[in-house]
Design a protein around this motif. Structure first.
Motif, mmCIF file in Angstrom:
data_model
loop_
_atom_site.group_PDB
_atom_site.id
_atom_site.type_symbol
_atom_site.label_atom_id
_atom_site.label_comp_id
_atom_site.label_asym_id
_atom_site.label_seq_id
_atom_site.Cartn_x
_atom_site.Cartn_y
_atom_site.Cartn_z
ATOM 1 N N ARG A 217 -3.046 2.727 5.553
ATOM 2 C CA ARG A 217 -2.734 1.402 6.099
ATOM 3 C C ARG A 217 -1.262 1.311 6.453
ATOM 4 N NH1 ARG A 217 -7.406 -1.430 4.581
ATOM 5 N NH2 ARG A 217 -8.932 0.238 4.390
ATOM 6 N N ASP A 218 -0.958 0.548 7.477
ATOM 7 C CA ASP A 218 0.409 0.274 7.897
ATOM 8 C C ASP A 218 0.610 -1.240 7.923
ATOM 9 O OD1 ASP A 218 1.243 3.000 8.459
ATOM 10 O OD2 ASP A 218 -0.136 2.910 10.169
ATOM 11 N N MET A 316 -7.492 -5.252 -8.969
ATOM 12 C CA MET A 316 -8.796 -4.903 -9.522
ATOM 13 C C MET A 316 -9.238 -3.504 -9.089
ATOM 14 S SD MET A 316 -10.638 -8.570 -8.950
ATOM 15 C CE MET A 316 -12.268 -7.971 -9.417
ATOM 16 N N GLY A 317 -8.667 -3.023 -8.014
ATOM 17 C CA GLY A 317 -8.978 -1.660 -7.605
ATOM 18 C C GLY A 317 -10.115 -1.545 -6.623
ATOM 19 N N GLY A 318 -10.303 -2.583 -5.790
ATOM 20 C CA GLY A 318 -11.236 -2.440 -4.687
ATOM 21 C C GLY A 318 -10.740 -1.401 -3.700
ATOM 22 N N TYR A 319 -11.620 -0.960 -2.807
ATOM 23 C CA TYR A 319 -11.286 0.159 -1.927
ATOM 24 C C TYR A 319 -10.031 -0.108 -1.097
ATOM 25 C CZ TYR A 319 -11.542 3.787 1.582
ATOM 26 O OH TYR A 319 -11.205 4.839 2.407
ATOM 27 N N CYS A 323 -6.347 1.822 -1.114
ATOM 28 C CA CYS A 323 -5.770 2.506 0.048
ATOM 29 C C CYS A 323 -4.364 2.005 0.347
ATOM 30 C CB CYS A 323 -6.656 2.296 1.277
ATOM 31 S SG CYS A 323 -8.227 3.192 1.239
ATOM 32 N N GLU A 324 -4.151 0.700 0.225
ATOM 33 C CA GLU A 324 -2.832 0.126 0.493
ATOM 34 C C GLU A 324 -1.799 0.581 -0.536
ATOM 35 O OE1 GLU A 324 -4.763 -3.819 2.592
ATOM 36 O OE2 GLU A 324 -4.257 -3.813 0.457
ATOM 37 N N ALA A 325 -2.205 0.617 -1.794
ATOM 38 C CA ALA A 325 -1.281 1.067 -2.843
ATOM 39 C C ALA A 325 -0.845 2.508 -2.602
ATOM 40 C CB ALA A 325 -1.942 0.929 -4.212
ATOM 41 N N LEU A 326 -1.781 3.362 -2.173
ATOM 42 C CA LEU A 326 -1.432 4.747 -1.856
ATOM 43 C C LEU A 326 -0.550 4.815 -0.607
ATOM 44 C CD1 LEU A 326 -4.836 6.624 -2.396
ATOM 45 C CD2 LEU A 326 -2.937 6.377 -4.009
ATOM 46 N N SER A 327 -0.912 4.040 0.419
ATOM 47 C CA SER A 327 -0.195 4.092 1.690
ATOM 48 C C SER A 327 1.256 3.652 1.542
ATOM 49 C CB SER A 327 -0.895 3.206 2.725
ATOM 50 O OG SER A 327 -2.217 3.653 2.969
ATOM 51 N N PHE A 328 1.510 2.623 0.708
ATOM 52 C CA PHE A 328 2.864 2.105 0.521
ATOM 53 C C PHE A 328 3.533 2.669 -0.719
ATOM 54 C CE2 PHE A 328 0.654 -1.389 2.883
ATOM 55 C CZ PHE A 328 1.260 -1.131 4.102
ATOM 56 N N ASP A 395 -5.798 10.987 5.115
ATOM 57 C CA ASP A 395 -6.080 11.423 6.490
ATOM 58 C C ASP A 395 -7.317 10.765 7.088
ATOM 59 O OD1 ASP A 395 -3.913 13.033 6.309
ATOM 60 O OD2 ASP A 395 -5.002 14.936 6.230
ATOM 61 N N GLY A 396 -7.849 9.722 6.437
ATOM 62 C CA GLY A 396 -9.133 9.156 6.836
ATOM 63 C C GLY A 396 -9.203 8.707 8.279
#
Length: 423
Positions: A217-218, A316-319, A323-328, A395-396
């Motif tokens: 995510r950006d 809560m750790g929804g999908y 993804c955002e936590a990893l991306s940022f 890389d999704g």
């Protein structure tokens, strides 16, 4: 919206070639509850048109808040009547005064009509192979006969195998997966989790599965118009429950920690989400107002900006949030929901195993303010996700764009296929 071509032949008797500049992608967003499916579909749609100028994408969604989000040029949506999940697990029509069966029948008819009118080259179905209560099956029959390429897109974790297998059996989902779908895209990594492993799929169906990696995510191109509280002008913890419809326990636990431990230094901003119960929201507003280290916000349709500003995240750790936590690259504490599904818990366990996040759960231990306070205090010294090197982790969207290019290059070239499918 384009009209279906009704005459399959020219005056000379030759097949009538479709005259349109770019590919067309139809996305069905399974969104009976929360924001997860809609936000994932939006990320896919925006990425598709950015990579393939001239492509048109339509998202079919029942989400009541889809109009609050911005989409790239080339993306539009069709809002079908919404349904909502009740506390007992059953469903009802969200706004219309009709029975659930009538609401599903209306949704089904609109989905099929959209498929016929838009004539997509690729149809991406989110999560449920047959849609909500089988509503997408008529569209699948029509589009398969027309030569449209059919894709099932699923998140990295569905549910624990003991519940997933009988659920898919009851819905006829496995049969539909085998019958209809050309490809299955898993928005995760095989080494992290294999969501369909327990279904014992035939080998040729296994070969149709692509593990894309997580969807990066950006921040949106334009900043949020939401006014952020003063608390965000210093390092702060962002507490988010996604849509908010089932985040009461997390919000209460965080507030309780600050009430019980006056020495918690780092402030926290609690983002409620649009679907939080109004009475509970009122209570949650009153309690933080008495805590100088806490503040609240209702909803931000550009949460990515808040996520980027935050020093750490509690979720809560929804999908999508994962993804955002990893991306940022945010230090993240996952407090997973364990009812009615273990999806978030399974994801949190695997992510903690890899060193990407830390988890705090009340699944097997009591939910005490002291446990949450200790976990919040430990966030500042927690390693960031980028300290762990996992090839292909984010890389999704790249993999989705690659697969879509392959599928659209082999798209049907003649309007006759759609005419024949309608007969």
């Amino acid at each position: 919206m384009a009209n279906a071509v009704m005459d399959p032949r020219t005056e000379t008797g030759s097949p009538l070639v479709k005259s349109r500049p770019g590919a067309r992608v139809l996305i069905y967003s399974h969104d009976t509850f929360g924001l997860g499916h809609l936000r994932r579909s939006r990320a896919l749609a925006n990425a598709i048109v950015e990579a393939q100028p001239g492509t048109s994408v339509i998202i079919i969604s029942g989400s009541p808040v889809i109009g609050n989000f911005e989409f790239e040029t080339g993306v539009d949506y069709i809002r079908i009547p919404g349904v909502t999940k009740l506390h007992d697990g059953d469903y009802r029509s969200l706004n219309l005064n009709v029975s659930l069966d009538e609401a599903v029948g209306l949704r089904q008819a609109l989905i099929l009509q959209a498929a016929k009118a838009f004539q997509p080259d690729v149809f991406i179905v989110d999560k449920e192979p047959t849609g909500f209560r089988g509503e997408v099956v008529p569209a699948l029959d029509y589009l398969k006969a027309a030569g449209c390429r059919l894709v099932l897109g699923i998140r990295d974790v569905m549910d624990e195998p003991a519940l997933l297998v009988p659920e898919w059996e009851r819905k006829g989902a496995k049969t539909a997966l085998i019958r209809y779908y050309d490809e299955i895209w898993v928005y995760g990594l095989k080494d992290v989790y294999q969501p369909l492993k327990a279904l014992d799929l035939p080998r040729d169906i296994e070969s149709r599965i692509t593990y894309t990696g997580y969807l990066r995510r950006d921040v949106p191109p334009t900043p949020s118009l939401t006014k952020y509280p003063k608390i965000t002008k210093q390092p702060f913890i962002l507490v988010t429950t996604g849509g908010g419809g089932d985040g009461d326990d997390l919000i209460d636990w965080v507030i309780s920690a600050y009430e019980a431990d006056a020495e918690l230094d780092q402030p926290a901003l609690i983002l409620f989400g649009p679907f939080i119960d109004r009475d509970k929201r009122r209570s949650f507003v009153e309690r933080p107002a008495r805590q100088p280290k806490l503040d609240v916000m209702s909803f931000d349709n550009k949460i990515e900006w808040l996520m980027k500003k935050a020093d750490a995240v509690v979720a809560m750790g929804g999908y999508n949030t994962f993804c955002e936590a990893l991306s940022f690259d945010k230090r993240t504490l996952i407090v997973p929901r364990t009812r009615p599904r273990l999806e978030q818990y399974i994801r949190a366990v695997e992510a903690e195993r890899l060193g990407l996040v830390r988890m705090l759960s009340d699944y097997k231990e009591p939910r005490t303010p002291e446990r949450m306070a200790a976990a919040l205090r430990a966030l500042s010294s927690q390693p960031r996700p980028s300290k762990v090197v996992i090839p292909g982790l984010l890389d999704g969207l790249d993999r989705v764009r690659e697969r879509l290019t392959v599928l659209t290059e082999s798209r049907p070239q003649f309007a006759a296929a759609y005419h024949q499918a309608a007969e």
